[in-house]
Design a protein around this motif. Structure first.
Motif, PDB file in Angstrom:
ATOM      1  N   VAL A   1      -2.116 -57.798  13.424  1.00  0.00           N
ATOM      2  CA  VAL A   1      -2.610 -59.066  12.895  1.00  0.00           C
ATOM      3  C   VAL A   1      -3.583 -58.852  11.739  1.00  0.00           C
ATOM      4  O   VAL A   1      -3.733 -59.709  10.887  1.00  0.00           O
ATOM      5  N   ASP A   2      -4.239 -57.663  11.702  1.00  0.00           N
ATOM      6  CA  ASP A   2      -5.170 -57.396  10.608  1.00  0.00           C
ATOM      7  C   ASP A   2      -4.459 -57.291   9.260  1.00  0.00           C
ATOM      8  O   ASP A   2      -5.066 -57.475   8.212  1.00  0.00           O
ATOM      9  N   LYS A   3      -3.176 -56.961   9.310  1.00  0.00           N
ATOM     10  CA  LYS A   3      -2.477 -56.661   8.064  1.00  0.00           C
ATOM     11  C   LYS A   3      -1.625 -57.816   7.570  1.00  0.00           C
ATOM     12  O   LYS A   3      -0.887 -57.662   6.601  1.00  0.00           O
ATOM     13  N   VAL A   4      -1.663 -58.931   8.295  1.00  0.00           N
ATOM     14  CA  VAL A   4      -0.864 -60.080   7.857  1.00  0.00           C
ATOM     15  C   VAL A   4      -1.728 -61.339   7.820  1.00  0.00           C
ATOM     16  O   VAL A   4      -2.850 -61.345   8.317  1.00  0.00           O
ATOM     17  N   THR A   5      -1.176 -62.391   7.224  1.00  0.00           N
ATOM     18  CA  THR A   5      -1.880 -63.676   7.169  1.00  0.00           C
ATOM     19  C   THR A   5      -1.248 -64.646   8.158  1.00  0.00           C
ATOM     20  O   THR A   5      -0.170 -64.389   8.702  1.00  0.00           O
ATOM     21  N   ASP A   6      -1.933 -65.772   8.379  1.00  0.00           N
ATOM     22  CA  ASP A   6      -1.375 -66.835   9.222  1.00  0.00           C
ATOM     23  C   ASP A   6       0.018 -67.218   8.737  1.00  0.00           C
ATOM     24  O   ASP A   6       0.940 -67.415   9.517  1.00  0.00           O
ATOM     25  N   GLU A   7       0.141 -67.298   7.397  1.00  0.00           N
ATOM     26  CA  GLU A   7       1.407 -67.759   6.822  1.00  0.00           C
ATOM     27  C   GLU A   7       2.539 -66.784   7.117  1.00  0.00           C
ATOM     28  O   GLU A   7       3.664 -67.187   7.381  1.00  0.00           O
ATOM     29  N   ASP A   8       2.200 -65.479   7.076  1.00  0.00           N
ATOM     30  CA  ASP A   8       3.223 -64.479   7.388  1.00  0.00           C
ATOM     31  C   ASP A   8       3.783 -64.712   8.787  1.00  0.00           C
ATOM     32  O   ASP A   8       4.993 -64.709   9.005  1.00  0.00           O
TER      33      ASP A   8
ATOM     34  N   SER B   1       5.878 -67.831   9.055  1.00  0.00           N
ATOM     35  CA  SER B   1       7.224 -67.720   8.493  1.00  0.00           C
ATOM     36  C   SER B   1       8.113 -66.853   9.382  1.00  0.00           C
ATOM     37  O   SER B   1       9.325 -67.044   9.452  1.00  0.00           O
ATOM     38  N   MET B   2       7.497 -65.907  10.097  1.00  0.00           N
ATOM     39  CA  MET B   2       8.287 -65.153  11.085  1.00  0.00           C
ATOM     40  C   MET B   2       8.797 -66.098  12.173  1.00  0.00           C
ATOM     41  O   MET B   2       9.954 -66.023  12.605  1.00  0.00           O
ATOM     42  N   ILE B   3       7.913 -66.995  12.639  1.00  0.00           N
ATOM     43  CA  ILE B   3       8.289 -67.905  13.714  1.00  0.00           C
ATOM     44  C   ILE B   3       9.376 -68.867  13.246  1.00  0.00           C
ATOM     45  O   ILE B   3      10.383 -69.078  13.920  1.00  0.00           O
ATOM     46  N   ILE B   4       9.140 -69.438  12.047  1.00  0.00           N
ATOM     47  CA  ILE B   4      10.015 -70.515  11.596  1.00  0.00           C
ATOM     48  C   ILE B   4      11.304 -69.972  10.993  1.00  0.00           C
ATOM     49  O   ILE B   4      12.402 -70.400  11.337  1.00  0.00           O
ATOM     50  N   LEU B   5      11.161 -68.980  10.093  1.00  0.00           N
ATOM     51  CA  LEU B   5      12.335 -68.493   9.374  1.00  0.00           C
ATOM     52  C   LEU B   5      12.958 -67.270  10.031  1.00  0.00           C
ATOM     53  O   LEU B   5      14.092 -66.900   9.732  1.00  0.00           O
ATOM     54  N   GLY B   6      12.187 -66.633  10.919  1.00  0.00           N
ATOM     55  CA  GLY B   6      12.707 -65.425  11.542  1.00  0.00           C
ATOM     56  C   GLY B   6      12.740 -64.260  10.573  1.00  0.00           C
ATOM     57  O   GLY B   6      13.543 -63.347  10.707  1.00  0.00           O
ATOM     58  N   LYS B   7      11.831 -64.285   9.568  1.00  0.00           N
ATOM     59  CA  LYS B   7      11.824 -63.215   8.559  1.00  0.00           C
ATOM     60  C   LYS B   7      10.607 -62.325   8.738  1.00  0.00           C
ATOM     61  O   LYS B   7       9.492 -62.817   8.892  1.00  0.00           O
ATOM     62  N   ARG B   8      10.787 -61.019   8.704  1.00  0.00           N
ATOM     63  CA  ARG B   8       9.654 -60.098   8.735  1.00  0.00           C
ATOM     64  C   ARG B   8       8.936 -60.112   7.399  1.00  0.00           C
ATOM     65  O   ARG B   8       9.566 -60.117   6.363  1.00  0.00           O
ATOM     66  N   PRO B   9       7.586 -60.097   7.411  1.00  0.00           N
ATOM     67  CA  PRO B   9       6.858 -60.032   6.147  1.00  0.00           C
ATOM     68  C   PRO B   9       7.062 -58.665   5.500  1.00  0.00           C
ATOM     69  O   PRO B   9       7.333 -57.673   6.183  1.00  0.00           O
ATOM     70  N   GLU B  10       6.927 -58.631   4.150  1.00  0.00           N
ATOM     71  CA  GLU B  10       7.169 -57.385   3.420  1.00  0.00           C
ATOM     72  C   GLU B  10       6.148 -56.312   3.780  1.00  0.00           C
ATOM     73  O   GLU B  10       6.479 -55.154   3.966  1.00  0.00           O
TER      74      GLU B  10
END
Ligand SMILES: Nc1ncnc2c1ncn2[C@@H]1O[C@H](COP(=O)(O)OP(=O)(O)O)[C@@H](O)[C@H]1O
Ligand SMILES: [Mg+2]
Lengths: 254, 430
Positions: free
Chosen positions: A231-238, A241-250
């Motif tokens: 969680v330290d390396k990502v934002t709320d938005e990341d 978008s994982m939850i909604i779009l099912g996409k892993r952040p870069e």
């Protein structure tokens, strides 16, 4: 920071569960280290409860393995799970509404007198002790739990999971029924348990709470694991978008 | 309900019943029972509340009351047992055939001291096994209890018929017959002793509970409240014993006994019956079942499973095995009820226990057992059985026609449940 160099406390490897035609959990792998809180996120029906119920012994896996302290374990029923010091706070709370707090707390693990009868007085005393710590406002020790408010019922379910010296704690939406003040109390409790080296799987809808409480977050969608992130390396938005779009952040994998 | 602090120790002690911590539902049932008794006593011009009638009422209630205690556990776990009357008949048939055919064929003849105990053990085993079989069908094969026991109702009624070829089987062993009621009583002295012991036990129980609470620094009732409870318990127990002792053995029966011993009865000799053995058996069962319900793991699991089967399962309780145990207990109690019922008749009759399933279920339900599961008490069920029997006997004494008797009993059952529903809504005790 959590030390993740040793063996994980728990590892659920390649777990699948289906109900009829529905693949509720589809080849999911997650792990948990001592003193770590791992958040499990995803829409309703993503398979979070089903996944952790395999760890609690409530459901049987169709495929997959569970390792505790690196050793393969066989969890067939809730008693097996309790035997591995895995305690669970179910989303439904799993309380017997007609019994009082103490009877629920000790259900299946009653304290007994030397003559083999249940020792209600001692169980009530123990319940008063742990409640004094978890929810000092709790006073209804002799009422059936159906007479309690949502928050009070929740604290009974939490007390039951905490009382028996869990090493692995599963919390399925523990704050769903709670007001802001009680939610804060649960957050403090999680910090406290984490400091004792207990590993916690926390199913939680509120991304903000996950960012605050968890070390890592695993996101599920349609039964599959989207990914696990620090969680330290990502934002709320990341995470959203994982939850909604099912996409892993870069950015970060872990 | 949402207020966490409202149930402190000193708040809300509004009335005397609250302080005594009486169960209001129990009070309601006792009130209903007292009302039934008073009304019939007036209607029969005082014949209802005589020692003789109370004695008869007591022994008529025993068989249904014994089964009702088991039905409480069945209904609490969200099941039902429609086969208890039929199972009673099968157990009674087995015990009767053991006494008249099986044991004599082994050379154990009428009058042997082995007769009664062996017959009873065989009967209890049969009841327990059949009950366990029902429980296995319900718990492990997940056939609804309604269906299993509806089937059982037909099966066991007719197994009894087949075993006895529909014949009346008797007379039963003399010792066995003593367990039926008027034929076997303790006599006055022993009854007083038992009564005194019961009073001592009740007071000890109340004291012990108080001590345990004090030891853990829990709030306790005021001393006067505990003392009142003890006095009430003592008055009830001793009053009951006094009533049963006041029913005197008829002079001609006594004279016959003296004659049999080759003596002459002294002028003015009287003798009270005292507590019947069958009532002692019921009391023992009530105590054991209450201890099981409140103080054992088994009882805790029965109530937890009734309250929330999923929660029980998730707590590691084997609810399937629990179902087997509950039905096995029911079977054993049916056998005990069959023992008392056939002993009272002095023979096994083909129609023994007919309609008992309905009386037993009604007794449990009138006694406050909730069909939704999770709630019920042993004393409630026994009181329910007593209320039903009082209604039935009272109406018979008043001369109400048989069809009307059953119509009233049926109506009362429905009314009792309605009152219970309204009561639970009022108290928020859903
Ligand atoms: N006992 C069950 N029987 C049938 N389907 C189930 C059962 N439990 C869960 N499911 C299904 O599995 C899927 C995942 O559910 P669940 O694990 O409860 O999701 P979540 O906890 O993430 O909201 C859903 O489609 C749900 O309908
Ligand atoms: Mg869920």
């Amino acid at each position: 920071m959590v030390d993740r160099s040793g063996t994980p406390l728990v590892e659920m490897r390649d777990v699948s569960v289906s109900f009829g035609g529905i693949k509720a959990v589809d080849h999911v792998t997650i792990d948990l280290y001592p003193g770590e809180v791992v958040g499990l996120l995803g829409h309703n029906g993503a398979g979070k409860s089903t996944l952790i119920k395999c760890l609690s012994g409530a459901y049987k896996m169709d495929a997959g393995e569970i390792y505790v302290d690196g050793k393969l374990v066989d969890i067939q029923n809730p008693r097996d799970a309790r035997g591995h010091n895995i305690e669970t706070i179910y989303q439904t709370l799993a309380l017997a509404d007609n019994l009082d707090a103490a009877s629920n707390l000790f259900l299946g693990r009653e304290l007994i007198t030397p003559t083999g009868l249940v020792d209600d007085a001692r169980m009530e005393a123990e319940t008063r002790k742990i409640m004094a710590r978890l929810n000092p406002n709790f006073k209804k020790f002799n009422a059936p739990v159906k007479a309690l408010s949502g928050g009070q019922r929740q604290s009974v379910a939490i007390a039951r999971a905490v009382y028996f010296n869990a090493r692995i704690l599963v919390m399925d939406e523990p704050t769903a029924a709670l007001g802001p003040q009680e939610t804060q109390m649960v957050a403090e409790l999680i910090e406290q348990l984490k400091a004792q080296g207990i590993g916690i799987f926390l199913i939680e809808h509120d991304v903000h709470s996950v960012m605050n409480l968890c070390d890592r977050a695993s996101v599920m969608k349609n039964g599959q694991l989207v990914g696990t992130v620090d969680v330290d390396k990502v934002t709320d938005e990341d995470i959203l978008s994982m939850i909604i779009l099912g996409k892993r952040p870069e950015v970060a994998a872990s | 309900m949402a207020d966490a602090s409202a149930s402190g120790t000193s708040i809300g002690r509004k009335n005397i019943f609250k302080t005594l911590e009486f169960d209001t539902r129990l009070l309601g049932m006792v009130g209903a029972f007292v009302l039934v008794c008073i009304v019939f006593n007036v209607l029969t011009e005082g014949r209802f509340l005589t020692p003789r009638n109370i004695f008869n009422l007591t022994i008529q209630t025993v068989s249904v009351a014994i089964m009702a205690t088991g039905m409480v556990f069945i209904i609490v776990t969200r099941h039902i047992d429609l086969s208890v009357g039929a199972l009673l008949a099968t157990c009674s048939a087995i015990m009767a055939m053991t006494q008249t055919q099986f044991l004599p064929s082994l050379g154990i003849d009428y009058g042997s001291p082995l007769m009664a105990p062996v017959a009873i053990v065989i009967g209890l085993l049969a009841g327990g096994l059949i009950g366990a079989f029902h429980g296995w069908l319900v718990g492990y094969l997940t056939i609804p209890a309604f269906i299993v026991t509806l089937g059982g109702f037909l099966v066991w009624r007719n197994v009894a018929w087949y075993l006895t070829s529909g014949q009346t089987i008797g007379p039963l062993d003399d010792t066995f017959q003593k367990l039926g009621g008027i034929g076997g009583t303790l006599g006055t002295t022993a009854s007083w002793i038992i009564g005194a012991l019961a009073v001592a036990a009740a007071c000890y129980g109340i004291l012990q509970a108080r001590r345990a609470r004090i030891a853990h620094e829990f709030p306790v009732k005021p001393v006067w409240a505990e003392a009142t409870l003890m006095a009430l318990a003592a008055a009830l127990i001793l009053g009951f014993v006094a009533t049963l002792n006041a029913y005197s053995v008829p002079t001609r029966v006594l004279a016959r006994e003296f004659e049999a011993r080759g003596e002459v009865m002294p002028e003015g000799f009287t003798q009270g019956y005292g507590i019947p053995f069958s009532v002692l058996i019921l009391i023992a069962i009530a105590v054991v079942m209450t201890v099981v319900a409140r103080r054992t793991r088994l009882g805790r699991y029965i109530f937890a499973t009734g309250g929330n089967p999923d929660a029980a399962e998730l707590s590691g309780i084997n609810t399937r095995l629990l179902t087997v145990k509950v039905f096995a207990m029911m079977g054993v109690l049916c056998a005990l009820a069959g023992m008392v019922a056939s002993a009272r008749l002095s023979f096994h009759s083909n129609d023994i226990g007919t309609l008992d399933e309905l009386r037993v279920i009604a007794a449990a339900v009138i006694g406050g057992t909730a069909l939704a599961g999770g709630i019920g008490t042993i004393y409630g069920a026994i009181l329910g059985a007593l209320i039903m029997q009082s209604l039935q006997s009272g109406m018979a004494m008043v001369g109400v026609d048989a069809p009307f008797q059953n119509i009233v009993v049926g109506g009362v059952l429905v009314l009792a449940v309605l009152i219970d529903i309204i009561y639970r809504k009022r108290t928020g005790d859903v």
